[in-house]
Scaffold this motif. Structure first.
Motif, PDB file in Angstrom:
ATOM      1  N   GLY A 150      -0.325  22.863 -23.382  1.00  0.00           N
ATOM      2  CA  GLY A 150      -1.077  22.179 -22.341  1.00  0.00           C
ATOM      3  C   GLY A 150      -0.131  21.619 -21.295  1.00  0.00           C
ATOM      4  O   GLY A 150       0.974  22.111 -21.099  1.00  0.00           O
ATOM      5  N   SER A 151      -0.587  20.559 -20.656  1.00  0.00           N
ATOM      6  CA  SER A 151       0.236  19.904 -19.637  1.00  0.00           C
ATOM      7  C   SER A 151       0.056  18.400 -19.741  1.00  0.00           C
ATOM      8  O   SER A 151      -0.924  17.904 -20.293  1.00  0.00           O
ATOM      9  CB  SER A 151      -0.153  20.383 -18.236  1.00  0.00           C
ATOM     10  N   ARG A 152       1.021  17.705 -19.185  1.00  0.00           N
ATOM     11  CA  ARG A 152       0.984  16.241 -19.177  1.00  0.00           C
ATOM     12  C   ARG A 152       1.592  15.758 -17.877  1.00  0.00           C
ATOM     13  O   ARG A 152       2.609  16.276 -17.426  1.00  0.00           O
ATOM     14  CB  ARG A 152       1.750  15.685 -20.361  1.00  0.00           C
ATOM     15  N   GLY A 153       0.975  14.737 -17.280  1.00  0.00           N
ATOM     16  CA  GLY A 153       1.468  14.177 -16.028  1.00  0.00           C
ATOM     17  C   GLY A 153       2.256  12.902 -16.253  1.00  0.00           C
ATOM     18  O   GLY A 153       1.928  12.089 -17.117  1.00  0.00           O
ATOM     19  N   TYR A 154       3.306  12.748 -15.481  1.00  0.00           N
ATOM     20  CA  TYR A 154       4.145  11.548 -15.515  1.00  0.00           C
ATOM     21  C   TYR A 154       4.192  10.979 -14.108  1.00  0.00           C
ATOM     22  O   TYR A 154       4.374  11.710 -13.139  1.00  0.00           O
ATOM     23  CB  TYR A 154       5.572  11.891 -15.977  1.00  0.00           C
ATOM     24  N   LEU A 155       4.039   9.670 -13.994  1.00  0.00           N
ATOM     25  CA  LEU A 155       4.029   9.003 -12.697  1.00  0.00           C
ATOM     26  C   LEU A 155       5.216   8.048 -12.630  1.00  0.00           C
ATOM     27  O   LEU A 155       5.367   7.162 -13.470  1.00  0.00           O
ATOM     28  CB  LEU A 155       2.719   8.231 -12.513  1.00  0.00           C
ATOM     29  N   TYR A 156       6.065   8.249 -11.613  1.00  0.00           N
ATOM     30  CA  TYR A 156       7.253   7.419 -11.420  1.00  0.00           C
ATOM     31  C   TYR A 156       7.120   6.660 -10.104  1.00  0.00           C
ATOM     32  O   TYR A 156       6.793   7.254  -9.084  1.00  0.00           O
ATOM     33  CB  TYR A 156       8.519   8.281 -11.356  1.00  0.00           C
ATOM     34  N   GLN A 157       7.375   5.362 -10.130  1.00  0.00           N
ATOM     35  CA  GLN A 157       7.404   4.573  -8.906  1.00  0.00           C
ATOM     36  C   GLN A 157       8.841   4.535  -8.422  1.00  0.00           C
ATOM     37  O   GLN A 157       9.716   3.972  -9.070  1.00  0.00           O
ATOM     38  CB  GLN A 157       6.886   3.165  -9.160  1.00  0.00           C
ATOM     39  N   LEU A 158       9.089   5.137  -7.256  1.00  0.00           N
ATOM     40  CA  LEU A 158      10.453   5.266  -6.746  1.00  0.00           C
ATOM     41  C   LEU A 158      10.895   4.061  -5.928  1.00  0.00           C
ATOM     42  O   LEU A 158      12.046   3.640  -6.008  1.00  0.00           O
ATOM     43  CB  LEU A 158      10.574   6.532  -5.903  1.00  0.00           C
ATOM     44  N   ALA A 159       9.992   3.515  -5.100  1.00  0.00           N
ATOM     45  CA  ALA A 159      10.374   2.402  -4.226  1.00  0.00           C
ATOM     46  C   ALA A 159       9.127   1.700  -3.712  1.00  0.00           C
ATOM     47  O   ALA A 159       8.024   2.249  -3.754  1.00  0.00           O
ATOM     48  CB  ALA A 159      11.198   2.908  -3.049  1.00  0.00           C
ATOM     49  N   ILE A 160       9.329   0.504  -3.207  1.00  0.00           N
ATOM     50  CA  ILE A 160       8.289  -0.229  -2.490  1.00  0.00           C
ATOM     51  C   ILE A 160       8.830  -0.473  -1.088  1.00  0.00           C
ATOM     52  O   ILE A 160       9.891  -1.083  -0.923  1.00  0.00           O
ATOM     53  CB  ILE A 160       7.929  -1.549  -3.188  1.00  0.00           C
ATOM     54  N   LEU A 161       8.100   0.022  -0.097  1.00  0.00           N
ATOM     55  CA  LEU A 161       8.537  -0.025   1.298  1.00  0.00           C
ATOM     56  C   LEU A 161       7.555  -0.832   2.131  1.00  0.00           C
ATOM     57  O   LEU A 161       6.370  -0.890   1.822  1.00  0.00           O
ATOM     58  CB  LEU A 161       8.602   1.399   1.865  1.00  0.00           C
ATOM     59  N   THR A 162       8.038  -1.420   3.205  1.00  0.00           N
ATOM     60  CA  THR A 162       7.161  -2.078   4.156  1.00  0.00           C
ATOM     61  C   THR A 162       6.966  -1.137   5.336  1.00  0.00           C
ATOM     62  O   THR A 162       7.902  -0.858   6.079  1.00  0.00           O
ATOM     63  CB  THR A 162       7.767  -3.415   4.637  1.00  0.00           C
ATOM     64  N   LEU A 163       5.748  -0.617   5.468  1.00  0.00           N
ATOM     65  CA  LEU A 163       5.396   0.338   6.516  1.00  0.00           C
ATOM     66  C   LEU A 163       4.093  -0.083   7.174  1.00  0.00           C
ATOM     67  O   LEU A 163       3.340  -0.881   6.619  1.00  0.00           O
ATOM     68  CB  LEU A 163       5.219   1.742   5.916  1.00  0.00           C
ATOM     69  N   VAL A 164       3.809   0.474   8.338  1.00  0.00           N
ATOM     70  CA  VAL A 164       2.523   0.264   8.999  1.00  0.00           C
ATOM     71  C   VAL A 164       1.581   1.348   8.499  1.00  0.00           C
ATOM     72  O   VAL A 164       1.871   2.535   8.595  1.00  0.00           O
ATOM     73  CB  VAL A 164       2.666   0.315  10.535  1.00  0.00           C
ATOM     74  N   CYS A 165       0.459   0.940   7.958  1.00  0.00           N
ATOM     75  CA  CYS A 165      -0.506   1.876   7.386  1.00  0.00           C
ATOM     76  C   CYS A 165      -1.204   2.656   8.497  1.00  0.00           C
ATOM     77  O   CYS A 165      -1.607   2.085   9.507  1.00  0.00           O
ATOM     78  CB  CYS A 165      -1.537   1.128   6.548  1.00  0.00           C
ATOM     79  N   GLY A 166      -1.353   3.957   8.290  1.00  0.00           N
ATOM     80  CA  GLY A 166      -2.033   4.802   9.257  1.00  0.00           C
ATOM     81  C   GLY A 166      -3.536   4.627   9.233  1.00  0.00           C
ATOM     82  O   GLY A 166      -4.226   4.963  10.185  1.00  0.00           O
ATOM     83  N   ARG A 167      -4.090   4.079   8.158  1.00  0.00           N
ATOM     84  CA  ARG A 167      -5.544   3.911   8.047  1.00  0.00           C
ATOM     85  C   ARG A 167      -6.000   2.532   8.526  1.00  0.00           C
ATOM     86  O   ARG A 167      -6.868   2.427   9.368  1.00  0.00           O
ATOM     87  CB  ARG A 167      -5.965   4.121   6.600  1.00  0.00           C
ATOM     88  N   CYS A 168      -5.398   1.474   7.984  1.00  0.00           N
ATOM     89  CA  CYS A 168      -5.850   0.121   8.336  1.00  0.00           C
ATOM     90  C   CYS A 168      -5.016  -0.508   9.447  1.00  0.00           C
ATOM     91  O   CYS A 168      -5.440  -1.480  10.052  1.00  0.00           O
ATOM     92  CB  CYS A 168      -5.857  -0.781   7.110  1.00  0.00           C
ATOM     93  N   GLY A 169      -3.819   0.025   9.730  1.00  0.00           N
ATOM     94  CA  GLY A 169      -2.984  -0.480  10.811  1.00  0.00           C
ATOM     95  C   GLY A 169      -2.208  -1.737  10.478  1.00  0.00           C
ATOM     96  O   GLY A 169      -1.568  -2.319  11.350  1.00  0.00           O
ATOM     97  N   ASN A 170      -2.234  -2.176   9.229  1.00  0.00           N
ATOM     98  CA  ASN A 170      -1.513  -3.385   8.825  1.00  0.00           C
ATOM     99  C   ASN A 170      -0.100  -3.057   8.366  1.00  0.00           C
ATOM    100  O   ASN A 170       0.107  -2.084   7.651  1.00  0.00           O
ATOM    101  CB  ASN A 170      -2.244  -4.081   7.672  1.00  0.00           C
TER     102      ASN A 170
END
Length: 103
Positions: free
Chosen positions: A5-25
């Motif tokens: 079968g298969s298995r998914g792994y989720l890695y958090q690489l970084a936390i960045l401060t960016l301007v969101c393209g959807r909400c604009g914040n």
């Protein structure tokens, strides 16, 4: 009988401060890497899919990123100063000629 079968792994690489393209914040965005691996008898053998995404922590919007974009964002996060931004939480500036250690 062969179990695979298969298995998914989720890695958090970084936390960045960016301007969101959807909400604009200007808010924190998490840069994540999702790797899907082929498994044989519940043992992960090799990855066959890798995807990068950024997610806004304010509105929850998630955007896909290419590997090159993710590496560029990761390099930018390494160059960002850690801790509060300048002007936030810093003491009030002293007037010229005063030494705060001599008071």
């Amino acid at each position: 009988m062969i179990i695979f079968g298969s298995r998914g792994y989720l890695y958090q690489l970084a936390i960045l401060t960016l301007v969101c393209g959807r909400c604009g914040n200007p808010s924190a965005h998490t840069l994540r890497k999702r790797v899907t691996k082929f498994t044989l008898f519940f043992v992960p053998l090799f990855p066959f899919s890798t995807k990068y995404t950024t997610q806004c922590t304010f509105c929850g919007a998630e955007n896909r990123a290419t590997k090159e974009q993710a590496e560029q964002l990761l390099a930018q996060s390494a160059g960002q100063p850690q801790g509060p931004q300048q002007g936030y939480g810093s003491p009030a500036p002293q007037q010229q000629g005063q030494n705060p250690y001599l008071q």
